[in-house]
Design a protein around this motif. Structure first.
Motif, mmCIF file in Angstrom:
data_model
loop_
_atom_site.group_PDB
_atom_site.id
_atom_site.type_symbol
_atom_site.label_atom_id
_atom_site.label_comp_id
_atom_site.label_asym_id
_atom_site.label_seq_id
_atom_site.Cartn_x
_atom_site.Cartn_y
_atom_site.Cartn_z
ATOM 1 N N ARG A 128 -2.423 9.629 6.969
ATOM 2 C CA ARG A 128 -3.240 10.822 6.777
ATOM 3 C C ARG A 128 -2.474 12.054 7.237
ATOM 4 O O ARG A 128 -1.667 11.964 8.157
ATOM 5 C CB ARG A 128 -4.543 10.694 7.581
ATOM 6 C CG ARG A 128 -5.536 9.727 6.961
ATOM 7 C CD ARG A 128 -6.869 9.817 7.657
ATOM 8 N NE ARG A 128 -7.866 8.969 7.003
ATOM 9 C CZ ARG A 128 -9.139 8.926 7.354
ATOM 10 N NH1 ARG A 128 -9.575 9.694 8.333
ATOM 11 N NH2 ARG A 128 -9.983 8.143 6.730
ATOM 12 N N PRO A 129 -2.693 13.229 6.635
ATOM 13 C CA PRO A 129 -3.707 13.545 5.626
ATOM 14 C C PRO A 129 -3.300 13.209 4.192
ATOM 15 O O PRO A 129 -4.087 13.394 3.279
ATOM 16 C CB PRO A 129 -3.867 15.056 5.783
ATOM 17 C CG PRO A 129 -2.508 15.522 6.205
ATOM 18 C CD PRO A 129 -1.968 14.435 7.086
ATOM 19 N N ILE A 130 -2.095 12.705 3.977
ATOM 20 C CA ILE A 130 -1.626 12.470 2.613
ATOM 21 C C ILE A 130 -2.519 11.478 1.878
ATOM 22 O O ILE A 130 -2.882 11.680 0.711
ATOM 23 C CB ILE A 130 -0.170 11.965 2.637
ATOM 24 C CG1 ILE A 130 0.743 13.026 3.253
ATOM 25 C CG2 ILE A 130 0.310 11.616 1.238
ATOM 26 C CD1 ILE A 130 2.167 12.543 3.464
ATOM 27 N N THR A 131 -2.904 10.391 2.568
ATOM 28 C CA THR A 131 -3.681 9.341 1.901
ATOM 29 C C THR A 131 -5.145 9.709 1.684
ATOM 30 O O THR A 131 -5.890 8.912 1.117
ATOM 31 C CB THR A 131 -3.579 8.017 2.684
ATOM 32 O OG1 THR A 131 -3.829 8.262 4.074
ATOM 33 C CG2 THR A 131 -2.208 7.405 2.523
ATOM 34 N N LEU A 132 -5.549 10.883 2.129
ATOM 35 C CA LEU A 132 -6.874 11.351 1.746
ATOM 36 C C LEU A 132 -6.908 11.718 0.260
ATOM 37 O O LEU A 132 -7.974 11.770 -0.352
ATOM 38 C CB LEU A 132 -7.284 12.570 2.572
ATOM 39 C CG LEU A 132 -7.583 12.330 4.061
ATOM 40 C CD1 LEU A 132 -7.952 13.638 4.729
ATOM 41 C CD2 LEU A 132 -8.691 11.303 4.235
ATOM 42 N N GLU A 133 -5.736 11.969 -0.320
ATOM 43 C CA GLU A 133 -5.680 12.423 -1.709
ATOM 44 C C GLU A 133 -4.977 11.442 -2.641
ATOM 45 O O GLU A 133 -5.206 11.474 -3.853
ATOM 46 C CB GLU A 133 -4.959 13.779 -1.769
ATOM 47 C CG GLU A 133 -5.643 14.857 -0.935
ATOM 48 C CD GLU A 133 -4.916 16.184 -1.004
ATOM 49 O OE1 GLU A 133 -4.863 16.770 -2.106
ATOM 50 O OE2 GLU A 133 -4.395 16.637 0.033
ATOM 51 N N ARG A 134 -4.115 10.599 -2.102
ATOM 52 C CA ARG A 134 -3.390 9.648 -2.948
ATOM 53 C C ARG A 134 -3.216 8.345 -2.189
ATOM 54 O O ARG A 134 -2.911 8.369 -0.990
ATOM 55 C CB ARG A 134 -2.021 10.215 -3.342
ATOM 56 C CG ARG A 134 -1.243 9.317 -4.323
ATOM 57 C CD ARG A 134 0.137 9.875 -4.636
ATOM 58 N NE ARG A 134 0.069 11.169 -5.310
ATOM 59 C CZ ARG A 134 1.145 11.864 -5.673
ATOM 60 N NH1 ARG A 134 2.362 11.384 -5.408
ATOM 61 N NH2 ARG A 134 1.011 13.025 -6.287
ATOM 62 N N PRO A 135 -3.373 7.197 -2.844
ATOM 63 C CA PRO A 135 -3.199 5.922 -2.136
ATOM 64 C C PRO A 135 -1.759 5.729 -1.684
ATOM 65 O O PRO A 135 -0.810 6.172 -2.348
ATOM 66 C CB PRO A 135 -3.598 4.875 -3.181
ATOM 67 C CG PRO A 135 -3.431 5.557 -4.502
ATOM 68 C CD PRO A 135 -3.752 6.998 -4.265
ATOM 69 N N LYS A 136 -1.602 5.068 -0.572
ATOM 70 C CA LYS A 136 -0.281 4.896 0.018
ATOM 71 C C LYS A 136 0.705 4.232 -0.935
ATOM 72 O O LYS A 136 1.881 4.620 -1.004
ATOM 73 C CB LYS A 136 -0.408 4.076 1.303
ATOM 74 C CG LYS A 136 0.889 3.845 2.044
ATOM 75 C CD LYS A 136 0.605 3.011 3.288
ATOM 76 C CE LYS A 136 1.870 2.603 4.003
ATOM 77 N NZ LYS A 136 1.587 1.714 5.144
ATOM 78 N N VAL A 137 0.271 3.224 -1.689
ATOM 79 C CA VAL A 137 1.197 2.479 -2.550
ATOM 80 C C VAL A 137 1.737 3.326 -3.696
ATOM 81 O O VAL A 137 2.709 2.939 -4.343
ATOM 82 C CB VAL A 137 0.550 1.203 -3.117
ATOM 83 C CG1 VAL A 137 0.223 0.230 -2.007
ATOM 84 C CG2 VAL A 137 -0.681 1.539 -3.949
ATOM 85 N N LEU A 138 1.119 4.480 -3.968
ATOM 86 C CA LEU A 138 1.616 5.359 -5.024
ATOM 87 C C LEU A 138 2.446 6.518 -4.472
ATOM 88 O O LEU A 138 2.901 7.368 -5.229
ATOM 89 C CB LEU A 138 0.457 5.908 -5.861
ATOM 90 C CG LEU A 138 -0.351 4.876 -6.660
ATOM 91 C CD1 LEU A 138 -1.351 5.575 -7.573
ATOM 92 C CD2 LEU A 138 0.567 3.957 -7.469
ATOM 93 N N LEU A 139 2.650 6.556 -3.163
ATOM 94 C CA LEU A 139 3.500 7.593 -2.594
ATOM 95 C C LEU A 139 4.949 7.313 -2.983
ATOM 96 O O LEU A 139 5.384 6.161 -3.007
ATOM 97 C CB LEU A 139 3.365 7.629 -1.070
ATOM 98 C CG LEU A 139 1.956 7.877 -0.517
ATOM 99 C CD1 LEU A 139 2.009 7.969 1.002
ATOM 100 C CD2 LEU A 139 1.320 9.113 -1.115
#
Length: 736
Positions: free
Chosen positions: A36-47
């Motif tokens: 977080r906060p990145i995974t609030l908007e995109r799932p981790k596996v697509l980072l």
């Protein structure tokens, strides 16, 4: 592809098992909040991981090891995962490798996920359990064969865990991936896992064990130098066990540890240790940084960006010094891309800008006089003139105005905009979404609203506001600014305080760990130490050898626990000291081999211990005679080079010796510290350490923290000479 509940087939029928394709269950949810906060908007596996979504690396590996059916479980942001896979070559071009998504609306843990999959009845035999943030190039053949053979002899052998050696950072009790040090108890003969602790109290010097564990398993060896790769070969019973135990949520903390103390079921877990292959999981921002560097340095080959494993992605071209660059990058003549960097398609870099040890995504615009060091810039980012970024992560669509400075550990989430000349403090996390006012108490849980794809936490009733003056940025002249002046567009929020005081902020960030932080942490751990309530104590450093009478430290020596070494190493040194009194070298070799076998140590362990003993004898001789240390050391190396050569043969053993020498210079024999490069050269001249081992050591240190590169820098001239010497020899041959 939607799934319907179906009739499960029996997994006990040998003919049915023979017909069952190799299956894998891939958990696309992290069930954690570390990104977080990145995974609030995109799932981790697509980072993006070096410009390709993480899940692509996992799927590519599964396909390479012969998996035929993959079931991707997704909950948080499930629609994003499904849309991505539906549009990818994994699904668009059907082959022997099939990928099917399983969507849940309310699973909040790995345990819930496995129970949900069990109810769908899609797993028909032994399967691979893996998370979508795991990167590996290992061959699965041997581990799978071992698992199946054990299953034939003992149906209670339900799981094989893949592990590898990983030397913890002694001061922090964490690995280079940022994960906590794990303590594993393993039977050296059967490889059965008998003890597992992944949440040891790092403030304590000692570990408490149940005495019955040692009494019932006299051959047990405790390891703190093993890393859990989170790749498991499972029987279908694993799913049913989760269904029968609804309190099992975490794969390790609940399931593994629960089975190990369950005396009724009789279920067993075994380990398979990989040697030269690569396997690692991206658990936090530090491991994201480390694994990215490993990929660029090609430790994950063939899963590297210049080999098209990932569909129609723009091909990258490998250049000298490990630089990866798309063919359409626009690079100013005065701009420079340093070693082990990657620049994606459509990106432009302006005059006098410097990119060092960084990954730049697609379609980025980087202005003039920009400095980017050790950072990760994703797609469509605009960085204007004069910006300076150090060990930061910048997500898609971010806009940095001219003169912005990102200090180490900064995370800028999607579409954040930072105004001119703003200095974003170290370890800050900035997002257009507000920070939750409270955090979930269980780090295992990540909640999802499947209908909207937005991650939510039911326990959160109010959100933090951007006006908190503890969440501030500063201008380039050091003046504090409130958030209305920060220059972050829209409703930007700075999540973290400016000093990174929270331990999580620096231990698990992509920023280098400074010597000051290490010292501060070690002092806190020492102050908090209290071992009075321990009945049986095992040192966190080293291993407890089977048949050992000692279960702790020799408290009489007065040394700090970080400076002690294992009982095996002590006995090696004592044996070597007897040899100095006149024992013949052949007899010494026999004694050393007997010690290695009695303690069930590897050749790597023996190489390190033998080298340690020889170097300690040189130091003792110099001190006792008040003679020149380098001269005495050279004489000792010359005398015992034949003996050392019996234990330091392979490149891995030579690599281990270099690491051991580093450790000595930093901890137990600091007198050698200023002489490291000179002695390393001597070891090379005497053919004890080869050029390949030295260059491999130097390459691995490329992405290390500054505190871990002291001796590489000291040896820089020698390493440069090694790199250039072959070219000079070739020139001489051509002249002849």
């Amino acid at each position: 592809m939607a799934l319907k509940k179906g009739q499960r087939t029996s997994s006990d029928d040998p003919e049915e098992l023979a017909r069952t394709p190799l299956q894998a269950l891939l958990l696309a949810d992290s069930f954690a909040q570390k990104f977080r906060p990145i995974t609030l908007e995109r799932p981790k596996v697509l980072l993006p991981l070096v410009n390709a979504p993480m899940i692509n690396y996992t799927l590519a590996w599964l396909e390479s090891v012969g998996v035929e059916e993959v079931f991707v479980f997704c909950c948080a942001h499930a629609q994003q995962v499904k849309d991505y896979l539906d549009g990818s070559d994994w699904v668009k071009h059907p082959s022997a490798f099939s990928v099917t998504t399983i969507e849940s609306h309310d699973s909040i843990s790995a345990g819930d996920a496995l129970r949900f999959v069990y109810n769908h009845g899609v797993i028909r035999g032994d399967f691979i359990l893996i998370t979508g943030d795991t990167i590996s190039n290992m061959s699965l053949t041997q581990a799978l064969q071992e698992h199946k053979e054990r299953r034939k002899k003992d149906p209670h052998a339900i799981m094989t865990m893949v592990i590898k050696r990983s030397k913890p950072l002694p001061q922090l009790h964490q690995t280079r991936l940022g994960t906590d040090e794990i303590l594993m108890g393993i039977d050296p003969e059967t490889k059965e896992l008998l003890y597992y602790e992944d949440k040891a109290d790092r403030s304590r010097r000692l570990i408490t064990l149940d005495k019955s564990l040692l009494a019932d398993n006299p051959s047990l060896i405790l390891h703190n130098d093993k890393e859990d790769c989170y790749i498991d070969i499972c029987s279908p019973d694993v799913l049913s066990i989760f269904t029968d135990n609804f309190d099992y949520q975490h794969l390790r903390r609940h399931f593994v540890k629960g089975l190990l103390v369950d005396d009724v079921s009789g279920y067993k877990i075994f380990t398979h240790e990989i040697q030269s292959s690569y396997a690692a999981r991206i658990d936090n921002f530090r491991s994201y940084d480390t694994i990215s560097k490993d990929i660029i340095q090609r430790w994950t080959y063939p899963l590297v960006p210049d080999i098209l494993y990932f569909g129609s992605r723009t091909p990258m071209k490998l250049q000298r010094q490990g630089i990866l660059k798309a063919p359409d990058v626009i690079l100013s003549h005065s701009a420079r891309i340093g070693p082990y960097s990657s620049v994606g398609s459509g990106t432009s870099i302006g005059d006098n800008s410097v990119i060092m040890n960084s990954v730049i995504g697609d379609c980025c615009t980087i202005g003039r006089n920009v400095s980017i060091h050790g950072s990760y810039i994703w797609d469509n980012v605009v960085i204007e003139d004069g910006c300076k970024l150090s060990h930061a992560l910048v997500c898609d669509g971010v806009h940095l105005r001219s003169g912005v400075v990102l200090e180490p550990g900064v995370i800028l989430s999607f579409k954040v905009e930072v105004g001119q000349n703003i200095v974003v403090p170290a370890y800050s996390k900035v997002s257009l979404l507000p920070q939750p006012s409270t955090q979930d108490s269980d780090e295992e849980l990540e909640y999802a609203d499947a209908s909207s794809g937005v991650v939510e936490s039911p326990s959160i009733t109010s959100m933090g506001n951007a006006g908190n003056f503890d969440q501030t940025a500063v201008s380039s002249d050091g003046e504090k600014l409130d958030n209305s002046e920060v220059g972050i567009s829209g409703v930007g929020y700075i999540w973290s305080n400016s000093d990174g005081g929270n331990e999580e902020e620096w231990r698990y960030s992509i920023a280098s760990i400074t010597a000051e932080k290490i010292m501060e942490y070690c002092n806190e751990a020492y102050d908090d130490h209290d071992a009075s309530d321990h009945d049986l104590s095992i040192p966190q450093s080293g291993e407890l050898a089977h048949d050992s009478e000692s279960t702790g430290f020799d408290e009489g020596d007065g040394e700090d626990y970080r400076d002690t070494y294992s009982k095996f190493e002590k006995e090696v040194e004592e044996t070597f000291q007897r040899a100095l009194g006149g024992v013949h070298e052949d007899n010494l070799v026999l004694e050393m081999n007997a010690l290695r076998l009695s303690y069930d140590k590897s050749h790597l362990d023996c190489a390190g211990a033998v080298f340690y003993s020889v170097m300690r004898s040189a130091l003792a001789a110099a001190q006792s005679s008040n003679s020149n240390l380098i001269q005495t050391t050279n004489e000792v190396i010359d005398k015992w080079k034949g003996f050392l050569g019996k234990y330091i043969k392979s490149e891995d053993e030579q690599f281990e010796v270099i690491l051991k020498f580093e450790e000595m210079c930093q901890e137990t024999a600091k007198e050698f510290s200023p002489l490291f490069a000179t002695i390393l050269h001597r070891l090379y001249d005497k053919d004890i350490i080869t050029e390949d081992a030295i260059l491999s050591w130097a390459m691995e240190k490329e992405g290390a923290d500054e505190s871990d590169k002291i001796f590489v820098k000291q040896s820089e001239a020698f390493i440069t000479w090694l790199k250039e010497a072959p070219e000079e020899d070739e020139d001489e041959d051509e002249d002849d």
